[in-house]
Structures are given as structure tokens and as C-alpha cells.
Motif scaffolding. Structure first.
Motif, PDB file in Angstrom:
ATOM      1  N   TYR A 143       0.838  -1.196   0.000  1.00  0.00           N
ATOM      2  CA  TYR A 143       0.000   0.000   0.000  1.00  0.00           C
ATOM      3  C   TYR A 143       0.876   1.250   0.000  1.00  0.00           C
ATOM      4  O   TYR A 143       0.567   2.227  -0.688  1.00  0.00           O
ATOM      5  CB  TYR A 143      -0.912   0.000   1.229  1.00  0.00           C
ATOM      6  N   ARG A 144       1.963   1.224   0.742  1.00  0.00           N
ATOM      7  CA  ARG A 144       2.849   2.388   0.808  1.00  0.00           C
ATOM      8  C   ARG A 144       3.440   2.709  -0.569  1.00  0.00           C
ATOM      9  O   ARG A 144       3.522   3.876  -0.962  1.00  0.00           O
ATOM     10  CB  ARG A 144       3.966   2.147   1.825  1.00  0.00           C
ATOM     11  N   GLN A 145       3.858   1.678  -1.290  1.00  0.00           N
ATOM     12  CA  GLN A 145       4.404   1.904  -2.637  1.00  0.00           C
ATOM     13  C   GLN A 145       3.341   2.501  -3.555  1.00  0.00           C
ATOM     14  O   GLN A 145       3.600   3.439  -4.304  1.00  0.00           O
ATOM     15  CB  GLN A 145       4.928   0.589  -3.220  1.00  0.00           C
ATOM     16  N   LEU A 146       2.136   1.950  -3.493  1.00  0.00           N
ATOM     17  CA  LEU A 146       1.053   2.439  -4.336  1.00  0.00           C
ATOM     18  C   LEU A 146       0.623   3.844  -3.934  1.00  0.00           C
ATOM     19  O   LEU A 146       0.193   4.635  -4.778  1.00  0.00           O
ATOM     20  CB  LEU A 146      -0.148   1.483  -4.236  1.00  0.00           C
ATOM     21  N   PHE A 147       0.756   4.175  -2.668  1.00  0.00           N
ATOM     22  CA  PHE A 147       0.354   5.472  -2.146  1.00  0.00           C
ATOM     23  C   PHE A 147       1.100   6.614  -2.852  1.00  0.00           C
ATOM     24  O   PHE A 147       0.555   7.692  -3.061  1.00  0.00           O
ATOM     25  CB  PHE A 147       0.625   5.523  -0.640  1.00  0.00           C
ATOM     26  N   PHE A 148       2.347   6.352  -3.227  1.00  0.00           N
ATOM     27  CA  PHE A 148       3.165   7.390  -3.844  1.00  0.00           C
ATOM     28  C   PHE A 148       3.338   7.220  -5.355  1.00  0.00           C
ATOM     29  O   PHE A 148       4.011   8.024  -6.001  1.00  0.00           O
ATOM     30  CB  PHE A 148       4.548   7.453  -3.176  1.00  0.00           C
ATOM     31  N   CYS A 149       2.718   6.193  -5.940  1.00  0.00           N
ATOM     32  CA  CYS A 149       2.839   5.996  -7.386  1.00  0.00           C
ATOM     33  C   CYS A 149       1.872   4.908  -7.831  1.00  0.00           C
ATOM     34  O   CYS A 149       1.804   3.842  -7.199  1.00  0.00           O
ATOM     35  CB  CYS A 149       4.268   5.586  -7.748  1.00  0.00           C
ATOM     36  N   ASN A 150       1.142   5.151  -8.910  1.00  0.00           N
ATOM     37  CA  ASN A 150       0.227   4.132  -9.409  1.00  0.00           C
ATOM     38  C   ASN A 150       0.980   3.148 -10.294  1.00  0.00           C
ATOM     39  O   ASN A 150       1.241   3.413 -11.471  1.00  0.00           O
ATOM     40  CB  ASN A 150      -0.926   4.771 -10.191  1.00  0.00           C
ATOM     41  N   TYR A 151       1.315   2.011  -9.724  1.00  0.00           N
ATOM     42  CA  TYR A 151       2.052   0.984 -10.458  1.00  0.00           C
ATOM     43  C   TYR A 151       1.127   0.020 -11.207  1.00  0.00           C
ATOM     44  O   TYR A 151       1.599  -0.832 -11.957  1.00  0.00           O
ATOM     45  CB  TYR A 151       2.915   0.160  -9.498  1.00  0.00           C
ATOM     46  N   LYS A 186      -5.631  -0.889   0.568  1.00  0.00           N
ATOM     47  CA  LYS A 186      -5.830  -0.511   1.972  1.00  0.00           C
ATOM     48  C   LYS A 186      -6.395  -1.678   2.755  1.00  0.00           C
ATOM     49  O   LYS A 186      -6.135  -1.834   3.952  1.00  0.00           O
ATOM     50  CB  LYS A 186      -6.772   0.697   2.057  1.00  0.00           C
ATOM     51  N   LYS A 187      -7.153  -2.539   2.080  1.00  0.00           N
ATOM     52  CA  LYS A 187      -7.765  -3.694   2.745  1.00  0.00           C
ATOM     53  C   LYS A 187      -6.832  -4.901   2.800  1.00  0.00           C
ATOM     54  O   LYS A 187      -6.747  -5.579   3.825  1.00  0.00           O
ATOM     55  CB  LYS A 187      -9.068  -4.071   2.040  1.00  0.00           C
ATOM     56  N   ILE A 188      -6.119  -5.169   1.698  1.00  0.00           N
ATOM     57  CA  ILE A 188      -5.311  -6.392   1.658  1.00  0.00           C
ATOM     58  C   ILE A 188      -3.825  -6.158   1.919  1.00  0.00           C
ATOM     59  O   ILE A 188      -3.049  -7.099   2.000  1.00  0.00           O
ATOM     60  CB  ILE A 188      -5.493  -7.133   0.312  1.00  0.00           C
ATOM     61  N   LYS A 189      -3.420  -4.883   2.010  1.00  0.00           N
ATOM     62  CA  LYS A 189      -2.052  -4.464   2.380  1.00  0.00           C
ATOM     63  C   LYS A 189      -1.015  -4.697   1.289  1.00  0.00           C
ATOM     64  O   LYS A 189      -0.184  -3.843   1.014  1.00  0.00           O
ATOM     65  CB  LYS A 189      -1.575  -5.144   3.683  1.00  0.00           C
ATOM     66  N   THR A 190      -1.026  -5.880   0.681  1.00  0.00           N
ATOM     67  CA  THR A 190      -0.048  -6.204  -0.367  1.00  0.00           C
ATOM     68  C   THR A 190      -0.745  -6.932  -1.510  1.00  0.00           C
ATOM     69  O   THR A 190      -1.607  -7.777  -1.274  1.00  0.00           O
ATOM     70  CB  THR A 190       1.080  -7.103   0.175  1.00  0.00           C
ATOM     71  N   ALA A 191      -0.368  -6.583  -2.747  1.00  0.00           N
ATOM     72  CA  ALA A 191      -0.926  -7.256  -3.927  1.00  0.00           C
ATOM     73  C   ALA A 191       0.191  -7.962  -4.679  1.00  0.00           C
ATOM     74  O   ALA A 191       1.299  -7.439  -4.806  1.00  0.00           O
ATOM     75  CB  ALA A 191      -1.610  -6.246  -4.835  1.00  0.00           C
ATOM     76  N   GLN A 192      -0.118  -9.150  -5.178  1.00  0.00           N
ATOM     77  CA  GLN A 192       0.853  -9.913  -5.952  1.00  0.00           C
ATOM     78  C   GLN A 192       0.570  -9.751  -7.444  1.00  0.00           C
ATOM     79  O   GLN A 192      -0.552  -9.987  -7.891  1.00  0.00           O
ATOM     80  CB  GLN A 192       0.799 -11.394  -5.570  1.00  0.00           C
ATOM     81  N   ALA A 193       1.591  -9.367  -8.181  1.00  0.00           N
ATOM     82  CA  ALA A 193       1.459  -9.210  -9.631  1.00  0.00           C
ATOM     83  C   ALA A 193       1.826 -10.505 -10.338  1.00  0.00           C
ATOM     84  O   ALA A 193       2.667 -11.268  -9.866  1.00  0.00           O
ATOM     85  CB  ALA A 193       2.363  -8.086 -10.119  1.00  0.00           C
ATOM     86  N   ILE A 194       1.184 -10.749 -11.475  1.00  0.00           N
ATOM     87  CA  ILE A 194       1.651 -11.798 -12.389  1.00  0.00           C
ATOM     88  C   ILE A 194       2.808 -11.188 -13.177  1.00  0.00           C
ATOM     89  O   ILE A 194       2.617 -10.201 -13.901  1.00  0.00           O
ATOM     90  CB  ILE A 194       0.527 -12.245 -13.334  1.00  0.00           C
ATOM     91  N   PRO A 195       4.008 -11.728 -13.043  1.00  0.00           N
ATOM     92  CA  PRO A 195       5.194 -11.057 -13.595  1.00  0.00           C
ATOM     93  C   PRO A 195       5.405 -11.278 -15.087  1.00  0.00           C
ATOM     94  O   PRO A 195       6.466 -11.715 -15.531  1.00  0.00           O
ATOM     95  CB  PRO A 195       6.333 -11.654 -12.770  1.00  0.00           C
TER      96      PRO A 195
END
Length: 260
Positions: A143-151, A186-195
Motif C-alpha cells: 500500500y505504501r508503494q502504491l500510495f506514492f505511485c500508481n504501479y 488498503k484492505k489487503i495491504k499487499t498485492a501480488q502481480a503476475i510477472p
């Protein structure tokens, strides 16, 4: 696996140049249990007639039309209200999916018992030619990473309705997808991407020509309006946002080597 219905949300506005390609990329999916809900935002070109032609051939394609031009947020929310799927995915009417996009994402979600995922994507120009650029993201996005940039590319995200409910889209005309992903993270804290790259994002001239000042205003509005921070905190967030955008995010943009 295909017992899970996926609702694909697509707002449309004057997309006659690209929408047939977009629709075909959905029809080409190896995962077949989907419904496509297109909401036209008062197009004045051939967009509606093109969609109608496709819809007459495939009942999974549903077309709705707004009475007045209202913006993509209103169009997406209207589509969301019609969605019946267990999962929600998004595809704008100028972008494209690779054929295994939905299949790989559903398989990934089910195998890992996850309610949300996204993927990398590649960039194409207006004519559909590759720009030899792949946009990646942190594999485990916090969430912190996403908070400062839409990845998270809007064309790559997919979430489970039973877990999150139907998440309303902001009526603010820009950065709607960022606010959606922030709500999820905000709900799940961390999201996993398909790389891997599962989609093509079309870079259009009118999107490039938007002034940098306007882009800053839209991002600032997320901190002020969505997060409801005061002016001082919002300005501080923007400083970190700019550092992330200029220094960290470029590390995730890779050049694709052309085939010999």
C-alpha cells in the motif's frame, strides 16, 4: 475454472478507430465465461454502431448508453451496477488484451487464494505498433508503494466481488484507477502481480499532449480529495510522489529487444 463469470467494464467515447480491435481481443480470450458491459458516453462517431454489430453476433456483449456526456467514472459505475460476475476487470476501448490474459489471471487468483491481481503490460502507438516498452511493477506491491505511485495499469487489474463488493469508481475524471487500487490495497495491504505482460496500452497523441501542470493537479487532487489531507500534508505527499515518479518508477520500465 470457467464457472467463475468475469464482468469486463468498458466505458466508450468516440472510439471508432480502435474499438473493433479491443472487442476482438476480448473475443480472442482463451477464457470464455465473461460478460462485456460497455457504457457509451454519448459518442458522436461510429462507436455505437460498431459495438452493436459485435453485440448482434455475441450475446456476451452488452451495450448501454448514457443520456449525457458524464465522464468515464460515471460510465464505469453504471457498468458496474449491471455487472453480474464474480470478478471485475477493466479494459478501455482503445487498449488490447493478450489472448491468455483472463485465463492466467483467474488461474493465478484461484491457485494462490487471492482476491486481486494485476500484471505487466506493453505500450503501442496509435496505429498499434509496438513502442518496444514494457511497464513492470513491484511483484509484491505494498500500500505504501502504491500510495506514492500508481504501479497498476487499469487494463490489467482484476478483483473478486465476493471479497471487496462492487467498489464504486470516483466521479473525478482523472486518476480513478489509482483511487480504486488504493481502496483495494488498503484492505489487503499487499498485492501480488503476475510477472509477465498480458496487455497492450495504446498511447495516443492527445494523452501525451496533456500538460505536465495538469497531470500534477490531478495527482494532487488524489491527496486532497480522496485522502482528504490538508494542504501541507498534500504538498509533502506530492514531493515524495514526484521523487517516486521521476526516480523509482522508471526502474520498472523496460526496453523490449526487437526480434532479429
Amino acid at each position: 475454472m470457467e464457472k467463475h463469470l468475469i464482468s469486463i467494464i468498458s466505458p466508450a467515447f468516440n472510439s471508432e478507430k480502435y474499438i473493433a480491435q479491443t472487442l476482438q481481443s476480448i473475443l480472442d480470450q482463451t477464457y470464455n465465461n465473461w460478460e462485456l458491459i460497455i457504457v457509451d458516453d454519448c459518442s458522436n462517431d461510429k462507436t455505437v454502431s460498431i459495438i452493436t454489430d459485435f453485440a448482434q453476433l455475441d450475446s456476451r456483449i452488452q451495450l448501454f448508453q448514457l443520456e449525457k456526456n458524464s465522464g468515464t467514472g460515471i460510465a464505469r459505475n453504471y457498468a458496474l451496477s449491471k455487472a453480474k460476475g464474480s470478478y471485475i476487470a477493466f479494459l478501455d476501448t482503445d487498449d488490447l488484451w493478450k489472448p491468455q490474459k483472463l485465463e492466467k489471471q483467474i488461474d493465478f487468483l484461484l491457485k494462490n487464494n487471492l482476491p486481486f491481481t494485476f500484471s505487466f503490460y506493453e505500450c503501442i502507438d496509435e496505429a498499434g505498433n509496438t513502442l518496444n516498452k514494457k511497464v513492470e511493477a513491484p511483484i509484491n506491491l505494498s500500500y505504501r508503494q502504491l500510495f506514492f505511485c500508481n504501479y497498476v495499469g487499469n487494463l490489467t487489474g482484476i478483483y473478486e466481488v465476493n471479497y471487496f463488493g462492487k467498489i464504486n469508481i470516483s466521479s473525478i475524471r482523472k486518476r480513478q484507477d489509482w483511487m480504486l487500487w488504493l481502496t483495494i490495497l488498503k484492505k489487503i495491504k499487499t498485492a501480488q502481480a503476475i510477472p509477465e505482460s498480458l496487455a497492450y496500452y495504446r498511447i495516443r497523441e492527445n494523452s501525451i499532449s496533456a500538460s505536465k501542470l495538469d497531470l500534477l493537479k490531478h495527482n494532487f487532487a488524489v491527496y486532497r480529495t480522496f485522502h482528504r489531507f490538508n494542504l501541507a500534508v498534500s504538498l509533502a505527499c506530492m514531493i515524495v510522489f514526484l521523487f517516486t515518479q521521476l526516480v523509482l518508477k522508471p526502474l520498472y520500465i523496460k526496453t523490449i529487444k526487437a526480434d532479429n
